[in-house]
Scaffold this active site. Structure first.
Site, PDB file in Angstrom:
ATOM      1  N   PRO A   1      47.128  43.229  39.808  1.00  0.00           N
ATOM      2  CA  PRO A   1      47.411  43.456  38.391  1.00  0.00           C
ATOM      3  C   PRO A   1      47.346  42.153  37.599  1.00  0.00           C
ATOM      4  O   PRO A   1      47.943  41.150  37.988  1.00  0.00           O
ATOM      5  CB  PRO A   1      48.840  44.021  38.413  1.00  0.00           C
ATOM      6  N   GLU A   2      46.588  42.166  36.511  1.00  0.00           N
ATOM      7  CA  GLU A   2      46.493  41.002  35.640  1.00  0.00           C
ATOM      8  C   GLU A   2      47.316  41.284  34.382  1.00  0.00           C
ATOM      9  O   GLU A   2      48.045  42.268  34.322  1.00  0.00           O
ATOM     10  CB  GLU A   2      45.026  40.708  35.334  1.00  0.00           C
TER      11      GLU A   2
ATOM     12  N   LYS B   1      52.238  37.126  34.119  1.00  0.00           N
ATOM     13  CA  LYS B   1      52.212  38.337  34.933  1.00  0.00           C
ATOM     14  C   LYS B   1      53.601  38.712  35.453  1.00  0.00           C
ATOM     15  O   LYS B   1      53.728  39.558  36.337  1.00  0.00           O
ATOM     16  CB  LYS B   1      51.249  38.155  36.106  1.00  0.00           C
TER      17      LYS B   1
ATOM     18  N   ARG C   1      36.460  33.635  45.223  1.00  0.00           N
ATOM     19  CA  ARG C   1      36.545  34.861  44.434  1.00  0.00           C
ATOM     20  C   ARG C   1      35.172  35.209  43.876  1.00  0.00           C
ATOM     21  O   ARG C   1      34.390  34.324  43.531  1.00  0.00           O
ATOM     22  CB  ARG C   1      37.535  34.698  43.274  1.00  0.00           C
TER      23      ARG C   1
END
Length: 276
Positions: free
Chosen positions: A2-3, A58, A266
């Site tokens: 989750p960002e 976050k 990434r």
């Protein structure tokens, strides 16, 4: 993971159900997530009213009179609001914590257990002074965030502009998905050295970050694997991706196949034509 949009969607979804309500009980089924859950968390929170729920980067910050409990969703965490009247819903394998209110349960679920639930007492100072929060960059929707800020803080830096976005030292909450999407909107190639991006292009990037994050929040965030909102529904911003997870597919703007590379372990996605 989750960002910022997913965390903000969660915050907006749960706040109407918990703000101004008393915590009647806390059921902790797992002693540790990424870090140990405070052993006296249930005792500390019982009987206290949640004043408000805020977000920093976050992290979700739940304020009571005695302090704040801090929640980070990690890689696969979710917070859901469940009605427990007349019958409380049974907890499943990965349901680690329940905050029980008069009519609702706030349930934390995290299959990979990389999230965190922490406590910051009021006598330790403002919650923003917590070690995990004190060094975070500015919020992307705050007046402090601008192209000028990014330009000033990246002078002489050889790290890529995408990695500078991800680091969280300049601006918080822009993770892998939204970094790729924002750089596309700004027309900046993600491999460009952060120190070589001009002020004009950083102004475009600051606008792109705000537009991208706002659009994602409006559409409930992105659901690629695990994320659901507080009501259990998936987000659908992934349907609007320009580049992320679209390797080999035609660019929605120019038709050039989207390229995928690896940066800092990434995946990065970009259009070789639109981004220079």
């Amino acid at each position: 993971m989750p960002e910022l949009p997913e965390v903000e969607v969660t915050r907006r979804g749960i706040e109407p159900y918990v703000s101004g309500r008393k915590v009647e009980r806390v059921d902790v089924r797992t002693p540790a997530l990424r870090w140990p859950i405070p052993a006296d968390l249930a005792k500390t929170l019982r009987g206290h009213v949640v004043r408000k729920v805020e977000r920093r980067g976050k992290y979700l910050l739940f304020e009571i009179d005695a302090g704040w409990f801090i929640v980070h969703l990690g890689m696969t965490g979710t917070l859901r609001v469940l009605r427990h009247v007349p019958h409380p819903p049974a907890a499943a394998k990965h349901d680690h914590i329940d905050w029980i209110f008069d009519e609702f349960i706030l349930r934390y679920r995290d299959p990979r257990r990389f999230g965190a639930v922490l406590w910051h007492p009021r006598e330790a100072g403002d919650v923003l002074e917590h070690p995990l929060l004190a060094s975070l960059g500015v919020e992307p929707f705050s007046p402090a965030f601008s192209g000028a800020l990014m330009h000033r803080l990246t002078r002489g830096r050889k790290v890529s502009v995408k990695q500078a976005l991800l680091a969280g030292e300049i601006v918080v909450g822009v993770g892998n998905i939204y970094a790729s999407e924002s750089l596309f909107r700004a027309g900046i190639r993600p491999t460009t050295a952060a120190g070589r991006v001009s002020l004009v292009r950083y102004e475009l990037l600051a606008d792109a970050v705000r537009v991208t994050l706002a659009a994602a929040i409006e559409k409930g965030g992105s659901t690629l694997r695990d994320f659901v909102g507080s009501n259990g529904e998936s987000g659908y911003f992934q349907l609007d991706y320009f580049v992320y997870d679209r390797a080999g597919l035609p660019c929605r703007v120019c038709g050039t196949p989207i390229k995928q590379i690896v940066q800092g372990q990434r995946s990065t996605y970009f259009c070789p034509t639109c981004q220079r």
